[in-house]
Design an enzyme around this catalytic site. Structure first.
Site, PDB file in Angstrom:
ATOM      1  N   SER A 114       9.925  31.245  72.581  1.00 13.50           N
ATOM      2  CA  SER A 114       8.536  31.684  72.432  1.00 13.50           C
ATOM      3  C   SER A 114       8.532  33.173  72.128  1.00 13.50           C
ATOM      4  O   SER A 114       9.371  33.918  72.630  1.00 13.50           O
ATOM      5  CB  SER A 114       7.786  31.412  73.738  1.00 13.50           C
ATOM      6  OG  SER A 114       6.668  32.268  73.837  1.00 13.50           O
ATOM      7  N   HIS A 160       3.638   2.196  82.206  1.00  9.90           N
ATOM      8  CA  HIS A 160       2.497   3.100  82.448  1.00  9.90           C
ATOM      9  C   HIS A 160       2.980   4.510  82.774  1.00  9.90           C
ATOM     10  O   HIS A 160       2.275   5.250  83.465  1.00  9.90           O
ATOM     11  CB  HIS A 160       1.611   2.598  83.597  1.00  9.90           C
ATOM     12  CG  HIS A 160       1.279   1.129  83.511  1.00  9.90           C
ATOM     13  ND1 HIS A 160       0.147   0.653  82.911  1.00  9.90           N
ATOM     14  CD2 HIS A 160       1.970   0.039  83.936  1.00  9.90           C
ATOM     15  CE1 HIS A 160       0.135  -0.672  82.971  1.00  9.90           C
ATOM     16  NE2 HIS A 160       1.242  -1.068  83.586  1.00  9.90           N
ATOM     17  N   GLU A 190       9.045  17.625  68.728  1.00 11.57           N
ATOM     18  CA  GLU A 190       7.592  17.807  68.568  1.00 11.57           C
ATOM     19  C   GLU A 190       7.192  17.699  67.097  1.00 11.57           C
ATOM     20  O   GLU A 190       6.206  17.051  66.752  1.00 11.57           O
ATOM     21  CB  GLU A 190       7.176  19.190  69.080  1.00 11.57           C
ATOM     22  CG  GLU A 190       7.248  19.359  70.570  1.00 11.57           C
ATOM     23  CD  GLU A 190       6.938  20.803  70.941  1.00 11.57           C
ATOM     24  OE1 GLU A 190       5.782  21.084  71.291  1.00 11.57           O
ATOM     25  OE2 GLU A 190       7.841  21.660  70.873  1.00 11.57           O
ATOM     26  N   LYS A 250      10.960  30.705  77.798  1.00  7.69           N
ATOM     27  CA  LYS A 250      10.741  29.409  77.164  1.00  7.69           C
ATOM     28  C   LYS A 250      11.892  28.932  76.295  1.00  7.69           C
ATOM     29  O   LYS A 250      12.521  29.703  75.583  1.00  7.69           O
ATOM     30  CB  LYS A 250       9.479  29.459  76.280  1.00  7.69           C
ATOM     31  CG  LYS A 250       8.175  29.565  77.035  1.00  7.69           C
ATOM     32  CD  LYS A 250       7.841  28.345  77.868  1.00  7.69           C
ATOM     33  CE  LYS A 250       7.510  27.148  77.045  1.00  7.69           C
ATOM     34  NZ  LYS A 250       6.104  27.113  76.623  1.00  7.69           N
TER      35      LYS A 250
END
Ligand code: ARG
Length: 464
Positions: free
Chosen positions: A278, A157, A291, A284
């Site tokens: 970024s 979980h 991804e 970043k």
């Protein structure tokens, strides 16, 4: 004089919009090496059975190889009016060797020809993917071996559950990708079946030798039913199913890499060379590769869905709808191969932050189950042990402490059977070492799993 190989019965020229709409050349041109190899084998077979002479076959084969060179060098001119790769090569052969080229298509149809090309393409692609999976699996095993002493929380979980070895976690992916490789090998058996000679659908009146063609093209078997040979694409569906499942595995690995590299986890750091920045936020460093792999999973599912939908309810035998099988097939092959290649390069560059992993495994009561097991060892029934430890957890939480940070007198307030040796029992190393059940995370188990995996990998290497 006809302009197209099939327009003898047509009084009107094809409308150019129809040519543009029906053409598949921009997609299927990548089948050319297989189309030529298939035609060469077909010529040799026709000569062997006496349908064409050896001289004719020689001329055709030489012409075909010259066209192959032209295509290899990117000098070939493509034109929508010639629809697909099969007609392009046949038309070019006519220019190259003259009238004898018109004999190439004897005892053959584009229906069995495209089935042949697609099977040959997919046979190669599947083998490359199995090889890529082999390298990926070897990469995972090498990482497991290198980080054999690293402990991190195992989750259920997405809540910390029990400590596990990072090597154990990595080998879970080894197992998944091994099953993927198995699925691809299995589907390969059914792809590796030779359809040529089915002709349009019913077979042919010429005395062809399909087994000889199959032998020349190194096929395992010959399609037994001419209608099935031109009408079905289940071998592609099987590949796409296996590819979809494999992408599920990629997406899960990728998701973990994304989570693990976040500031909230800090379990790993991706190499600069395998991250991006970024355009607005200077601080970043983004995990774009995992991804994108996650995202590309959807494309491959879409490819499978597209072909299932395309094939559903089609009457036998060939239907032009089936030309639409190639975009999803090529897309899935390229997507999966791309994910494999980049993951193989990226994984070894990941920096594992042992200390953060270990700290996370030491906080959050991951030793609660082991404390219950300790009480069971002291003669307490498991359910009561569970309740006692639950009370200890509640108490420790209120104190802002971990279970092993409570004192013996505090613990004895919950159970008299607890002794000093509990503290040793609750260390990470002991917790790992005790999980010796087959397939469990004990270091000895994991070490032998690594050995087994290495043997499997080197055995497969010898086979292929
Ligand atoms: N381009 C076609 C395909 O990919 C080849 C077979 C065409 N056959 C036909 N009779 N039009 O399926």
């Amino acid at each position: 004089m006809s302009e197209k190989p099939w327009d003898g019965r047509f009084a009107e020229r094809t409308d150019t919009s129809v040519e543009a709409f029906t053409a598949s050349i921009q997609t299927d041109k990548r089948l050319y090496p297989y189309d030529i190899e298939g035609s060469v084998a077909h010529c040799r077979m026709l000569a062997k059975v006496g349908v064409i002479t050896d001289d004719e076959a020689g001329t055709l084969v030489e012409g075909l190889w010259r066209i192959k060179r032209e295509l290899d060098q990117g000098q070939f001119q493509f034109d929508d009016s010639l629809e697909d790769i099969h007609m392009h090569i046949e038309a070019r052969l006519l220019q190259e060797v003259g009238k004898v080229a018109q004999k190439l298509h004897t005892a053959r149809s584009r229906n069995d020809q495209v089935a042949l090309d697609t099977r040959m393409f997919l046979r190669d692609a599947t083998r490359r993917i199995i090889d890529g999976l082999h390298t990926l699996r070897a990469t995972l095993v090498a990482m497991a071996e290198k980080h054999i002493d690293v402990i991190l929380p195992g989750y259920t979980h997405l809540q910390r559950a029990q400590p596990v070895l990072l090597a154990h976690h990595l080998l879970a992916y080894y197992e998944m990708f091994s099953r993927d490789a198995d699925r691809f090998s299995d589907s390969l058996k059914r792809t590796d079946v030779m359809p040529l000679g089915a002709a349009a659908l019913a077979g042919t009146t010429y005395p062809i030798d399909r087994h000889y063609t199959a032998e020349l093209l190194h096929f395992r078997d010959v399609a037994a039913n001419s209608m099935d040979a031109v009408a079905d694409r289940d071998f592609i569906l099987e590949f796409l199913s296996a590819a979809s499942i494999c992408m599920v595995h990629f997406s899960r690995l990728s998701e973990e890499l994304v989570i693990w590299s976040s500031s909230e986890f800090r379990f790993i750091e991706l190499a600069d060379a395998f991250s991006t920045g970024s355009s607005i936020m200077p601080q970043k460093k983004n995990p774009d590769i995992p991804e994108l792999i996650r995202g590309k999973t959807g494309r491959v599912f879409g490819d499978l869905m597209a072909l299932l939908t395309l094939m559903k309810s089609l009457p036998l035998a060939y239907n032009r709808d089936m030309q639409e099988d190639k975009p999803p097939l090529f897309d899935a092959v390229d997507t999966l191969q791309g994910c494999l290649d980049i993951t193989i390069k990226m994984l070894p560059t990941i920096r594992i932050k042992h200390d953060t992993m270990r700290l996370a495994a030491s906080e959050g009561f991951l030793n609660a189950t082991d404390m219950a097991d300790y009480l069971v060892g002291q003669g307490v029934a498991f359910r009561s042990a569970h309740a006692i430890v639950g009370q200890c957890v509640a108490y420790a939480l209120a104190q802002g402490k971990e279970l092993h940070q409570l004192s013996l007198p505090e613990l004895n307030g919950f159970s008299k059977v607890i002794q000093q040796d509990l503290f040793d029992h609750l260390t990470l190393e002991r917790m790992i070492a005790r999980r010796q059940s087959y397939g469990g995370t004990a270091t000895d188990n994991v070490q032998s799993a690594i050995e087994t995996a290495k043997k499997q990998l080197s055995g497969e290497g010898a086979d292929s």
